[in-house]
Design a protein around this motif. Sequence first.
Motif, mmCIF file in Angstrom:
data_model
loop_
_atom_site.group_PDB
_atom_site.id
_atom_site.type_symbol
_atom_site.label_atom_id
_atom_site.label_comp_id
_atom_site.label_asym_id
_atom_site.label_seq_id
_atom_site.Cartn_x
_atom_site.Cartn_y
_atom_site.Cartn_z
ATOM 1 N N ALA A 1 115.949 -14.884 40.558
ATOM 2 C CA ALA A 1 116.895 -15.571 39.820
ATOM 3 C C ALA A 1 116.217 -17.276 39.239
ATOM 4 O O ALA A 1 115.070 -17.513 39.418
ATOM 5 C CB ALA A 1 117.515 -16.692 40.965
ATOM 6 N N SER A 2 116.763 -17.542 37.837
ATOM 7 C CA SER A 2 116.209 -17.959 37.366
ATOM 8 C C SER A 2 117.235 -18.985 36.840
ATOM 9 O O SER A 2 118.497 -18.325 36.177
ATOM 10 C CB SER A 2 115.333 -18.398 36.345
ATOM 11 N N GLY A 3 117.754 -20.783 36.183
ATOM 12 C CA GLY A 3 118.403 -21.140 35.750
ATOM 13 C C GLY A 3 118.559 -21.065 34.124
ATOM 14 O O GLY A 3 117.924 -20.358 33.181
ATOM 15 N N PRO A 4 119.415 -21.166 33.746
ATOM 16 C CA PRO A 4 119.559 -21.436 32.421
ATOM 17 C C PRO A 4 118.699 -22.145 31.110
ATOM 18 O O PRO A 4 117.723 -23.482 32.196
ATOM 19 C CB PRO A 4 120.872 -22.575 31.728
ATOM 20 N N ASP A 5 118.261 -21.970 30.282
ATOM 21 C CA ASP A 5 117.052 -22.630 28.824
ATOM 22 C C ASP A 5 117.999 -24.160 29.158
ATOM 23 O O ASP A 5 119.228 -23.663 28.783
ATOM 24 C CB ASP A 5 116.657 -21.779 28.210
ATOM 25 N N LEU A 6 117.462 -24.713 29.279
ATOM 26 C CA LEU A 6 117.803 -25.947 28.799
ATOM 27 C C LEU A 6 116.955 -26.738 27.216
ATOM 28 O O LEU A 6 115.585 -25.908 28.004
ATOM 29 C CB LEU A 6 118.062 -27.079 29.732
ATOM 30 N N ILE A 7 117.842 -27.013 26.571
ATOM 31 C CA ILE A 7 116.641 -28.312 25.758
ATOM 32 C C ILE A 7 115.944 -29.707 26.341
ATOM 33 O O ILE A 7 117.019 -29.899 27.546
ATOM 34 C CB ILE A 7 117.409 -28.612 24.567
ATOM 35 N N THR A 8 115.184 -29.972 26.678
ATOM 36 C CA THR A 8 114.382 -30.799 26.962
ATOM 37 C C THR A 8 114.303 -32.058 26.949
ATOM 38 O O THR A 8 114.016 -33.121 26.400
ATOM 39 C CB THR A 8 113.604 -30.202 28.385
ATOM 40 N N TYR A 9 114.078 -32.153 24.775
ATOM 41 C CA TYR A 9 113.275 -32.577 24.449
ATOM 42 C C TYR A 9 113.526 -32.541 22.544
ATOM 43 O O TYR A 9 113.918 -31.500 22.493
ATOM 44 C CB TYR A 9 111.632 -32.930 24.473
ATOM 45 N N VAL A 10 114.116 -33.920 22.424
ATOM 46 C CA VAL A 10 114.648 -34.254 21.448
ATOM 47 C C VAL A 10 113.965 -35.070 20.472
ATOM 48 O O VAL A 10 113.965 -36.183 20.917
ATOM 49 C CB VAL A 10 116.491 -33.931 20.040
#
Length: 286
Positions: A250-259
């Motif tokens: 199980a893994s969480g969703p992919d998220l943007i961490t830096y912009v």
Amino acid sequence: MILQQLHDLSDVATVEAYAFNQMWHYALNVHHEADAYICERTLRQYRRWIIERGLDRELFRALADEWIRAFKVDTRQQRLDSTAIRSCMRTLTRLGIVTETLGKFIREVSRRYPHYRDWIHADPRERYVQGSAQDGSCRVSPSEARISLEQAGHDLLNWVVLFASTEAKDLASYRIMLRVLDEQFSVVSSAEAPVRLEVKSPDLIPSDGVQNPADPDASFNTRYGQGYGLQVMETYQVDDGAEDAAERPASGPDLITYVDVHKLTQQDQYALQPALDEVTQRDVAP
């Protein structure tokens, strides 16, 4: 403002949605009719404050970090890539950049300091405000363009000198005039002429120079045109080869961490270290 960008709405449409769209009321926790109103000026004012004080960055970091914890996102693997953002501004000639800059200054100084309006003679005031860049650059033939650019440059230099000792020097449009004067012209002195203005060769114009005074931070790139560079870093999961989805961990969703938004003239090789420094400080580094 997030909903406005998400739905690609104008300020007018955003105010209308805030007033009448019940889905917006639910999302924004608006329970009373009296609270379902915001004027366009307030929307623009808050947007300006958010940008000037860097609150957009703080909001992004706080929300991203909260989501990473809430969804237990694995941040050990991340990837960074860049893209370009085109600026929604009109493409101007060199003459257009100068005349638009002069028109912008006249309008701002007339609004903020009306007692200085008479310092600028009526002829150039009408030439740069009434028609602005579109008339100034379209009414001349190619052979006359250099002469017109020189004339506009002299007006630019005269106004820079004229208002240098006044409170108008603190206006944003005055600072843009200084930039355009430095980028487009050379001011030289000699024994024959104390001050002489020369138009710079096109190859000496910097790519990160003013492209349009309406968006003075935008830069130019031969591949992407006028706008900004955007760096985005996100988490990602590697396919472990398991055929059955139930066997995968199980893994969480992919998220943007830096912009990060920067000049189009900045190369990607300089973007990695600042990105790593920020996510390390926030304890979400790969």
